[in-house]
Write an enzyme that holds these catalytic residues in place. Structure first.
Site, PDB file in Angstrom:
ATOM      1  N   TRP A  18       1.056  -1.134   0.024  1.00  0.00           N
ATOM      2  CA  TRP A  18       0.232  -0.048  -0.142  1.00  0.00           C
ATOM      3  C   TRP A  18       0.777   1.305  -0.038  1.00  0.00           C
ATOM      4  O   TRP A  18       1.862   1.175   0.744  1.00  0.00           O
ATOM      5  CB  TRP A  18      -0.824   0.110   0.994  1.00  0.00           C
ATOM      6  CG  TRP A  18      -2.061  -0.867   1.429  1.00  0.00           C
ATOM      7  CD1 TRP A  18      -2.128  -2.260   1.668  1.00  0.00           C
ATOM      8  CD2 TRP A  18      -3.206  -0.749   0.630  1.00  0.00           C
ATOM      9  NE1 TRP A  18      -3.185  -2.533   1.356  1.00  0.00           N
ATOM     10  CE2 TRP A  18      -3.990  -1.883   0.486  1.00  0.00           C
ATOM     11  CE3 TRP A  18      -3.812   0.280  -0.373  1.00  0.00           C
ATOM     12  CZ2 TRP A  18      -5.341  -2.111   0.148  1.00  0.00           C
ATOM     13  CZ3 TRP A  18      -5.056   0.247  -0.794  1.00  0.00           C
ATOM     14  CH2 TRP A  18      -5.652  -0.993  -0.483  1.00  0.00           C
ATOM     15  N   LEU A  53      -0.705  -5.306   7.842  1.00  0.00           N
ATOM     16  CA  LEU A  53      -1.109  -5.988   8.826  1.00  0.00           C
ATOM     17  C   LEU A  53      -0.278  -7.690   8.711  1.00  0.00           C
ATOM     18  O   LEU A  53      -0.073  -8.412   9.647  1.00  0.00           O
ATOM     19  CB  LEU A  53      -2.630  -6.350   9.037  1.00  0.00           C
ATOM     20  CG  LEU A  53      -3.415  -5.372   9.749  1.00  0.00           C
ATOM     21  CD1 LEU A  53      -4.994  -5.352   9.517  1.00  0.00           C
ATOM     22  CD2 LEU A  53      -2.945  -5.255  11.142  1.00  0.00           C
ATOM     23  N   PHE A  76       3.441   2.429   5.407  1.00  0.00           N
ATOM     24  CA  PHE A  76       2.565   3.566   5.431  1.00  0.00           C
ATOM     25  C   PHE A  76       1.206   3.370   5.782  1.00  0.00           C
ATOM     26  O   PHE A  76       0.686   2.754   4.794  1.00  0.00           O
ATOM     27  CB  PHE A  76       2.939   4.584   4.310  1.00  0.00           C
ATOM     28  CG  PHE A  76       2.653   5.968   4.439  1.00  0.00           C
ATOM     29  CD1 PHE A  76       3.001   6.461   5.519  1.00  0.00           C
ATOM     30  CD2 PHE A  76       1.605   6.609   3.351  1.00  0.00           C
ATOM     31  CE1 PHE A  76       2.638   8.128   5.572  1.00  0.00           C
ATOM     32  CE2 PHE A  76       1.356   7.927   3.483  1.00  0.00           C
ATOM     33  CZ  PHE A  76       1.560   8.655   4.356  1.00  0.00           C
ATOM     34  N   ARG A  84      -9.773   3.016  12.050  1.00  0.00           N
ATOM     35  CA  ARG A  84      -8.911   3.947  12.538  1.00  0.00           C
ATOM     36  C   ARG A  84      -7.312   3.469  12.172  1.00  0.00           C
ATOM     37  O   ARG A  84      -6.895   2.252  12.380  1.00  0.00           O
ATOM     38  CB  ARG A  84      -9.022   4.293  13.853  1.00  0.00           C
ATOM     39  CG  ARG A  84     -10.176   4.957  14.379  1.00  0.00           C
ATOM     40  CD  ARG A  84     -10.325   6.425  13.761  1.00  0.00           C
ATOM     41  NE  ARG A  84      -9.315   7.094  14.280  1.00  0.00           N
ATOM     42  CZ  ARG A  84      -8.736   8.357  13.383  1.00  0.00           C
ATOM     43  NH1 ARG A  84      -9.423   8.694  12.528  1.00  0.00           N
ATOM     44  NH2 ARG A  84      -7.638   8.869  13.902  1.00  0.00           N
TER      45      ARG A  84
END
Length: 157
Positions: A18, A53, A76, A84
């Site tokens: 990402w 994750l 990032f 959140r």
């Protein structure tokens, strides 16, 4: 008897994909700084995972191979509106710390989460440069912790 300490160290860099353009700045600057401080680029292996994750479990699996002296985690994590971002970043860092303590292998974090990020040219440029700085800092910290651990091992012997 004088013990010699090998300077050859294998480093796994796990990078989330990402915001790859931003994360890759840390990875490249880590590699650049690693060589600037007299280490070899061949010490570094870069491993991709989809997102932040996935990093702790992958770090644990890589360490279990016995092939790495340290792991550097790069991601990032931004607020995507679904959950959140600070929760995700905290979960990743907690997982990395647990893996580090359970395995005894240093894990350095370049898992960063801004309070505010928008996909604008200004923000992207700012965080790309910030990740350059963090990559350099991670390389210096990695070298320092590996040297400290090597000294510790020599003094124990």
């Amino acid at each position: 008897m004088l013990q010699t300490v090998s300077t050859q160290k294998r480093i796994a860099i796990i990078r989330a994909r990402w915001h790859a353009n931003i994360v890759d700045e840390a990875v490249q600057s880590f590699a650049d700084e690693w060589t600037a401080i007299g280490r070899s680029r061949s010490d570094i292996e870069i491993i991709d995972v989809p997102g932040a994750l996935e990093i702790p479990l992958h770090a644990q699996s890589l360490i279990a191979t016995g092939s790495y002296d340290a792991v550097v985690a790069c991601a990032f994590v931004v607020d995507g509106g679904i959950y959140r971002h600070d929760f995700v970043a905290g979960t990743v860092l907690d997982g990395l710390m647990r893996v580090q303590l359970d395995t005894g292998t240093p894990i350095l974090s370049v898992v960063l989460t801004p309070h505010h990020f928008q996909e604008t040219e200004v923000h992207v440029r700012f965080f790309e440069q910030h990740f350059v700085t963090k990559g350099k800092e991670a390389a210096a910290a990695c070298a320092a912790i590996l040297e400290a651990r090597a000294r510790l091992m020599v003094s124990v012997m």
